[in-house]
Scaffold this active site. Sequence first.
Site, PDB file in Angstrom:
ATOM      1  N   LEU A 290       0.797  -1.238   0.000  1.00  5.58           N
ATOM      2  CA  LEU A 290       0.000   0.000   0.000  1.00  5.58           C
ATOM      3  C   LEU A 290       0.823   1.279   0.000  1.00  5.58           C
ATOM      4  CD1 LEU A 290      -2.641  -1.097   2.681  1.00  5.58           C
ATOM      5  CD2 LEU A 290      -2.997  -0.933   0.212  1.00  5.58           C
TER       6      LEU A 290
ATOM      7  N   GLY B  32       6.613   4.379  -2.486  1.00  3.49           N
ATOM      8  CA  GLY B  32       7.727   5.163  -1.928  1.00  3.49           C
ATOM      9  C   GLY B  32       8.414   4.442  -0.771  1.00  3.49           C
TER      10      GLY B  32
ATOM     11  N   GLU C  23       3.382  13.200   9.478  1.00  2.00           N
ATOM     12  CA  GLU C  23       3.640  11.780   9.745  1.00  2.00           C
ATOM     13  C   GLU C  23       4.160  11.550  11.164  1.00  2.00           C
ATOM     14  OE1 GLU C  23       3.587   9.018   7.085  1.00  2.00           O
ATOM     15  OE2 GLU C  23       2.262  10.425   6.060  1.00  2.00           O
TER      16      GLU C  23
ATOM     17  N   HIS D 255      10.549   8.409   5.475  1.00  4.56           N
ATOM     18  CA  HIS D 255      10.476   9.171   6.730  1.00  4.56           C
ATOM     19  C   HIS D 255      11.906   9.477   7.157  1.00  4.56           C
ATOM     20  CE1 HIS D 255       6.459   7.012   7.807  1.00  4.56           C
ATOM     21  NE2 HIS D 255       6.179   8.250   7.453  1.00  4.56           N
TER      22      HIS D 255
ATOM     23  N   CYS E 226      10.307   2.531  14.039  1.00  5.77           N
ATOM     24  CA  CYS E 226       8.935   2.760  13.558  1.00  5.77           C
ATOM     25  C   CYS E 226       7.927   2.247  14.568  1.00  5.77           C
ATOM     26  CB  CYS E 226       8.672   2.003  12.265  1.00  5.77           C
ATOM     27  SG  CYS E 226       9.734   2.475  10.912  1.00  5.77           S
TER      28      CYS E 226
HETATM   29  O1  SUG Z   1       3.670   4.106   6.376  1.00  8.71           O
HETATM   30  N1  SUG Z   1       4.155   0.668   5.901  1.00  8.71           N
HETATM   31  C1  SUG Z   1       4.333   1.841   6.722  1.00  8.71           C
HETATM   32  C2  SUG Z   1       5.668   1.776   7.429  1.00  8.71           C
HETATM   33  C3  SUG Z   1       5.815   2.879   8.448  1.00  8.71           C
HETATM   34  C4  SUG Z   1       7.205   2.988   8.981  1.00  8.71           C
HETATM   35  N2  SUG Z   1       7.284   3.990   9.953  1.00  8.71           N
HETATM   36  C5  SUG Z   1       8.339   4.788  10.172  1.00  8.71           C
HETATM   37  N3  SUG Z   1       9.342   4.875   9.328  1.00  8.71           N
HETATM   38  N4  SUG Z   1       8.336   5.507  11.223  1.00  8.71           N
HETATM   39  C6  SUG Z   1       4.219   3.119   5.886  1.00  8.71           C
HETATM   40  O2  SUG Z   1       4.727   3.121   4.754  1.00  8.71           O
HETATM   41  C7  SUG Z   1       2.885  -0.858   4.483  1.00  8.71           C
HETATM   42  C8  SUG Z   1       1.554  -1.541   4.522  1.00  8.71           C
HETATM   43  C9  SUG Z   1       1.316  -2.457   3.362  1.00  8.71           C
HETATM   44  O3  SUG Z   1       1.879  -2.257   2.287  1.00  8.71           O
HETATM   45  O4  SUG Z   1       0.528  -3.421   3.532  1.00  8.71           O
HETATM   46  C10 SUG Z   1       2.958   0.377   5.369  1.00  8.71           C
HETATM   47  O5  SUG Z   1       1.978   1.026   5.592  1.00  8.71           O
END
Ligand code: SUG
Length: 446
Positions: free
Chosen positions: A21, A24, A174, A249, A370
Amino acid sequence: MQTLEANFDGLVGPTHNYAGLSFGNVASQNNERSVANPKAAARQGLLKMKRLADLGFAQGVLPPQERPSMRLLRELGFGGKDAEAIAKAAKEAPELLAAASSASAMWTANAATVSPSADTPDHRVHFTPANLCSKLHRAIEHEATHRTLGAIFADPAHFAVHDALPGTPALGDEGAANHTRFCSQYGERGVEFFVYGRSEYRRGPEPKRFPARQTFEASRAVAQRHGLAENAMVFAQQSPDVIDAGVFHNDVIAVGNRSTLFCHERAFVDRKSVYDELHAKLAKHGALLDVIEVPDAQVSVADAVTSYLFNSQLLSRADGSQILVVPGECRENPRVAAYLDELAAKRGPIDEVLVFDLRESMKNGGGPACLRLRVVLSDAERAAVLPGVWINDALFTRLDAWVEKHYRDRLAPQDLTDPMLLVESRTALDELTQILGLGSLYDFQR
Ligand code: SUG
């Protein structure tokens, strides 16, 4: 009186899956449609919490959100009984069902931005839940996050939980993943460091390939709301080319703690001015910034993105020494592994590296940092936190048994169409609110 930094990790939810989902986020895209193991994912996260609690760190847990989100499915026009709405979405818009089903609230570094009471004019801890408006599956988190934070940090004498900023591209926020606080001691006033990917209204460089999720305007608004003093905050732009290389991020390329900044040399636009401003502002609060900058020649940005070297937790022990908590992927990359061996051998500000298996979360681009929300708390504030969320042996044992009882060990994309997943998930969450003493938190309980 002792002020500490507590970490609140997100408990992985029962619908943890790989839906690709996050455009990037390289890991999310590379693992799209692979089979997930929610039980293992939740265990991996719990084991990190337990080990850090055993080492004496203040460790809390934040509950998962209700998924699939029936509220989203209904808003999108899928009517009828729950099972009918899920079946319709599965048939007509499986991508929307996937967005409604993501367990992404587990990455609590994106839950909110937190300013400790030492930095705020009313001497309360301020929280602004992140609107996460750049991705649908994440934009649906902030209301429940607000409710959860409000239940855990409920005492208005100590805590202020704001609403998220308006969810519009100009104000993409974020949360703590793009925010770091530097200080000499946690209980003293610090310098808050906000890193953004682009500005909506000021001309400046922007990434070309992947979206910049955090805007300058959002960072500025959060600082404003929390009432931070001008001489106690620094704004910096993330290099657009590292965003294009998969650094979605700032916490994928930099981590800070107290007066240490550990980052890649390509993390920021005009890095020397960024370090200088941090130096100057921090010096006024009696601390000297110590920048540990990793050269591109030793660890490339691509190595940083695959290993998540900088998505580490930098934690201070009681004696002031620091440990670095890294994912197992760091040991699998020879250049990163060599760098870490060197770092620990130097016995500088970071003298130990702890490695965790977080593979299930890592495959969605979520490393140790994360998974946690940092909240600096004084003794009195700690005492005001809902007591049931602190990890100790007893809570770990209960949560581990709860996961064993309720979680599947296999979740393929096709399984998101199964209406039983909602039933199982609600049953689990209902029991969880009792374990944590949260009361009726979820829509389905109200
Ligand atoms: O927002 N992955 C999250 C990962 C968040 C990582 N957080 C930090 N770096 N703080 C995102 O991209 C993937 C879900 C999916 O593809 O099923 C996702 O949402």
